[in-house]
Structure formats: C-alpha cells, structure tokens
Design an enzyme around this catalytic site. Structure first.
Site, PDB file in Angstrom:
ATOM      1  N   ALA A 156      35.955  39.793  43.302  1.00  0.00           N
ATOM      2  CA  ALA A 156      36.280  41.077  42.672  1.00  0.00           C
ATOM      3  C   ALA A 156      37.793  41.226  42.619  1.00  0.00           C
ATOM      4  CB  ALA A 156      35.686  42.219  43.490  1.00  0.00           C
ATOM      5  N   ALA A 213      39.734  45.189  46.767  1.00  0.00           N
ATOM      6  CA  ALA A 213      38.674  44.728  45.874  1.00  0.00           C
ATOM      7  C   ALA A 213      37.317  44.635  46.589  1.00  0.00           C
ATOM      8  CB  ALA A 213      39.064  43.380  45.285  1.00  0.00           C
ATOM      9  N   LYS A 217      34.559  28.563  55.095  1.00  0.00           N
ATOM     10  CA  LYS A 217      35.338  29.455  54.215  1.00  0.00           C
ATOM     11  C   LYS A 217      36.840  29.232  54.444  1.00  0.00           C
ATOM     12  CE  LYS A 217      35.702  32.971  51.289  1.00  0.00           C
ATOM     13  NZ  LYS A 217      36.181  34.281  51.629  1.00  0.00           N
ATOM     14  N   GLU A 232      47.802  37.070  53.836  1.00  0.00           N
ATOM     15  CA  GLU A 232      47.038  36.700  55.034  1.00  0.00           C
ATOM     16  C   GLU A 232      47.383  35.281  55.518  1.00  0.00           C
ATOM     17  OE1 GLU A 232      42.890  39.127  54.894  1.00  0.00           O
ATOM     18  OE2 GLU A 232      43.206  37.826  53.170  1.00  0.00           O
ATOM     19  N   ASN A 264      39.265  37.684  54.976  1.00  0.00           N
ATOM     20  CA  ASN A 264      39.576  36.249  54.960  1.00  0.00           C
ATOM     21  C   ASN A 264      40.275  35.868  56.258  1.00  0.00           C
ATOM     22  OD1 ASN A 264      38.695  35.389  52.445  1.00  0.00           O
ATOM     23  ND2 ASN A 264      40.609  35.902  51.415  1.00  0.00           N
ATOM     24  N   ASN A 295      43.178  29.771  40.178  1.00  0.00           N
ATOM     25  CA  ASN A 295      42.457  28.783  41.015  1.00  0.00           C
ATOM     26  C   ASN A 295      42.135  27.502  40.255  1.00  0.00           C
ATOM     27  OD1 ASN A 295      42.572  30.843  42.818  1.00  0.00           O
ATOM     28  ND2 ASN A 295      40.369  31.221  42.938  1.00  0.00           N
ATOM     29  N   SER A 347      43.289  35.785  46.261  1.00  0.00           N
ATOM     30  CA  SER A 347      43.748  37.046  46.875  1.00  0.00           C
ATOM     31  C   SER A 347      45.195  36.912  47.342  1.00  0.00           C
ATOM     32  CB  SER A 347      42.838  37.438  48.037  1.00  0.00           C
ATOM     33  OG  SER A 347      42.754  36.388  48.973  1.00  0.00           O
ATOM     34  N   GLY A 382      38.657  50.631  53.478  1.00  0.00           N
ATOM     35  CA  GLY A 382      39.360  49.602  52.700  1.00  0.00           C
ATOM     36  C   GLY A 382      39.172  49.871  51.223  1.00  0.00           C
TER      37      GLY A 382
HETATM   38  O1  KPL Z   1      38.340  33.854  48.805  1.00  0.00           O
HETATM   39  C1  KPL Z   1      39.055  33.599  47.873  1.00  0.00           C
HETATM   40  C2  KPL Z   1      40.338  34.349  47.807  1.00  0.00           C
HETATM   41  O2  KPL Z   1      40.960  34.409  46.776  1.00  0.00           O
HETATM   42  O3  KPL Z   1      40.697  34.928  48.847  1.00  0.00           O
HETATM   43  C3  KPL Z   1      38.695  32.521  46.886  1.00  0.00           C
HETATM   44  C4  KPL Z   1      37.348  31.970  47.250  1.00  0.00           C
HETATM   45  C5  KPL Z   1      39.738  31.440  46.934  1.00  0.00           C
HETATM   46  C6  KPL Z   1      38.536  33.032  45.485  1.00  0.00           C
HETATM   47  O4  KPL Z   1      39.714  33.357  44.861  1.00  0.00           O
END
Ligand code: KPL
Length: 307
Positions: A131, A19, A191, A273, A104, A209, A261, A16
C-alpha cells in the site's frame, strides 16, 4: 460507497497513519469491524481508499476516546517509533489488552515486551500486502492498496497463548490469507532477507523495486544474498537458498513499479528503518563473529547519502 458498522464486531484501535496502518483500518472497516484511530486532533480522519480492483471508497475514522480502555490495538508504526508508541499508549490500554505489532525489520520485540503488563498479550503481524499514501488532498488522506499479499501472525513472549484469538477471523478477512504460527522468527528472517536487499538498494539508487531485475544490480544482489544466507544459518534460521532466491525475484517482479518503503521515506525526508534492517543484520553478524563486507558497504553508502 461509505462503509457502515456491523454489530457484535470487535473495537479496534489502529495506531499509525502510514500506508499499512490505514490499509488495515480501511480493510477492517470494510469488513464490518468498528475501527477508531489514535489521533492527536479531535476531528475524524477521512480516507479515500483505492481498493485492489481499482474502486474508490470513502472511509471515516473517529479518534479513540481518551476515557476508553482499548482491549485490541493494531500498531503499525515504524520500527524506530514502536517502543515509544507502546509507552505512550500504555495508560489507554486495558490490563488484558491484545497488541498486534506490525513493522519492517527486527530488534524491537524484547524491549516492547518489557513494557507490557502481565496479562497483556503481544502479537506480531508480518504482511506482504502493498500500500502507499498518495499526496493528501485537503483533509482527506488517499491510500492505495497496490498489491495483494498474505499475512503471518504469531503470539510473542514466553507465556504466549496459542489458541485462535477471537479477532483473528476479522484480521484474516482484512489482510488475508492469514496464517497463524507459533514461532514468527523464521518468517521474520525471510522478510528481512527481502527488505535488506530491496529497501536499501532502491533507496540508495532511487529506483523502483523492478529495477533490481536489471543486470546492473545482479552481482550486488547476489553478493548480499550470499552473505545474508551465511548469517541466517549462523543464527539458526537457515534459508532454503533456491526458494529464498525465487521468492526475492517474485517480490521484485510483483512490486516492480512500487517504491520501497525506504525509498518513500527517503524521498519524503523522513527517517528510514535502515537501523532495524541492515543495521540489525550487521549487529547480528557481529554477535556471531561474522563479517559481511557487502552489507557493511551498503550500510555505509546509505549513511553517507544521509539516511
Ligand atoms: O516490504 C517492502 C517495503 O517496501 O518495505 C517490499 C516488500 C520491499 C515492497 O516494497
């Protein structure tokens, strides 16, 4: 500063080039681990890595040799690529390889588990380290460690081992503080709450965000939060609502200037996603006989917007 290799460390295959994959690769190499990447091209990948405190470090990663079996792989690809990735990787993996998956969203583990050989052990890592990849300059990828966080690790599957793996310390140095737990599901639901509120809203409205702290989003966040808590309780992961709300607000504040993301994917024209975040929430709701109109509406709006 160019990072050197320490003797007696593990051989990490990192899969991968997004980031989180490159953040992990750089941080592991910085801590003296031997790291190679799953690369299509035979040339090494150069990465200019901006550390949390702002220093710029140069890293270089050779491609994993085709004739070498990997015993330890960290797989940080998007949820929708995870199963295919494991299938492609399988001929390269040792019979007793440890595979650490990190992405995620939920809904991938059962099908991935079914692809593994009896002695291969699946792990899942969820991390709140932030990141992002800056525009690539020439042949060098630029990765920024934009926010410190913590990580949770668990062995997955019916025969999951519960003793500390010998690579855990290295991972803790790279992406710590790291906590190893026996059941990752409650952490994945925590999460998921954050991702199913922040990601689609920020991607739909194309805002960072931190914008979600404005009164404009208060009613929508509240409605989505309440519906999520109903579902989480129905599937057996009830949320401590006050703590979960506080954690959500903290993430919004701590990552205020970040693009989620999903927003990054949308802006780059990549697949998102959504199916593994809001889509997963809606599939679980249907399984439990619940209707979540606010999540349904958000999902529909995202689909109408083309992602
Ligand atoms: O996990 C994240 C993402 O962007 O996928 C968060 C926690 C919302 C941070 O940007």
């Amino acid at each position: 500063m160019t990072n050197s290799i320490q003797q007696n460390s593990a051989d990490w295959l990192v899969v991968g080039k997004g980031a989180i994959g490159l953040l992990s690769a750089c941080r592991l190499q910085q801590k003296g681990e031997r790291v190679q990447l799953w690369l299509r091209q035979p040339a090494p990948l150069k990465v200019a890595f901006t550390a949390l405190e702002g220093s710029l470090q140069q890293h270089q990663f050779a491609p994993w040799p085709k004739d070498k079996a990997a015993k330890l792989a960290l797989i940080a690809v998007k949820a929708y690529d995870a199963l295919d990735c494991i299938r492609q990787l399988q001929p390269q993996l040792a019979e007793d390889a440890s595979l650490i998956l990190s992405h995620n969203g939920l809904g991938t583990l059962a099908s991935i588990q079914a692809e593994l050989k009896p002695k291969q052990q699946l792990w899942f890592l969820t991390t709140t380290h932030g990141a992002y990849i800056k525009a690539d300059k020439a042949a060098t990828r630029q990765v920024v460690h934009s926010g410190g966080g913590n990580s949770i690790l668990a062995a997955i599957g019916p025969n999951a081992i519960h003793q500390e793996p010998d690579w855990q310390r290295a991972l803790a140095k790279a992406l710590g503080p790291l906590q190893r737990v026996t059941d990752i599901q409650p952490f994945l639901w925590q999460k998921l709450l954050i991702n199913c509120l922040i990601n689609p809203l920020t991607a739909l409205h194309q805002v960072p965000n931190g914008a979600l702290a404005s009164p404009r989003f208060a009613a929508e966040l509240d409605g989505l939060f309440n519906e999520f808590c109903l579902l989480a309780a129905a599937v057996g992961y009830p949320q401590d609502q006050a703590a979960a709300w506080q954690q959500l607000q903290q993430v919004i504040q701590r990552t205020a200037s970040n693009r989620s993301s999903m927003l990054q994917d949308r802006l780059a024209g990549r697949r998102t996603e959504l199916a593994f975040i809001t889509g997963f929430v809606l599939r679980e709701a249907e399984r439990c006989g619940l209707v979540l109109p606010k999540h349904q509406q958000l999902y529909q709006q995202c689909q109408d917007a083309g992602f």
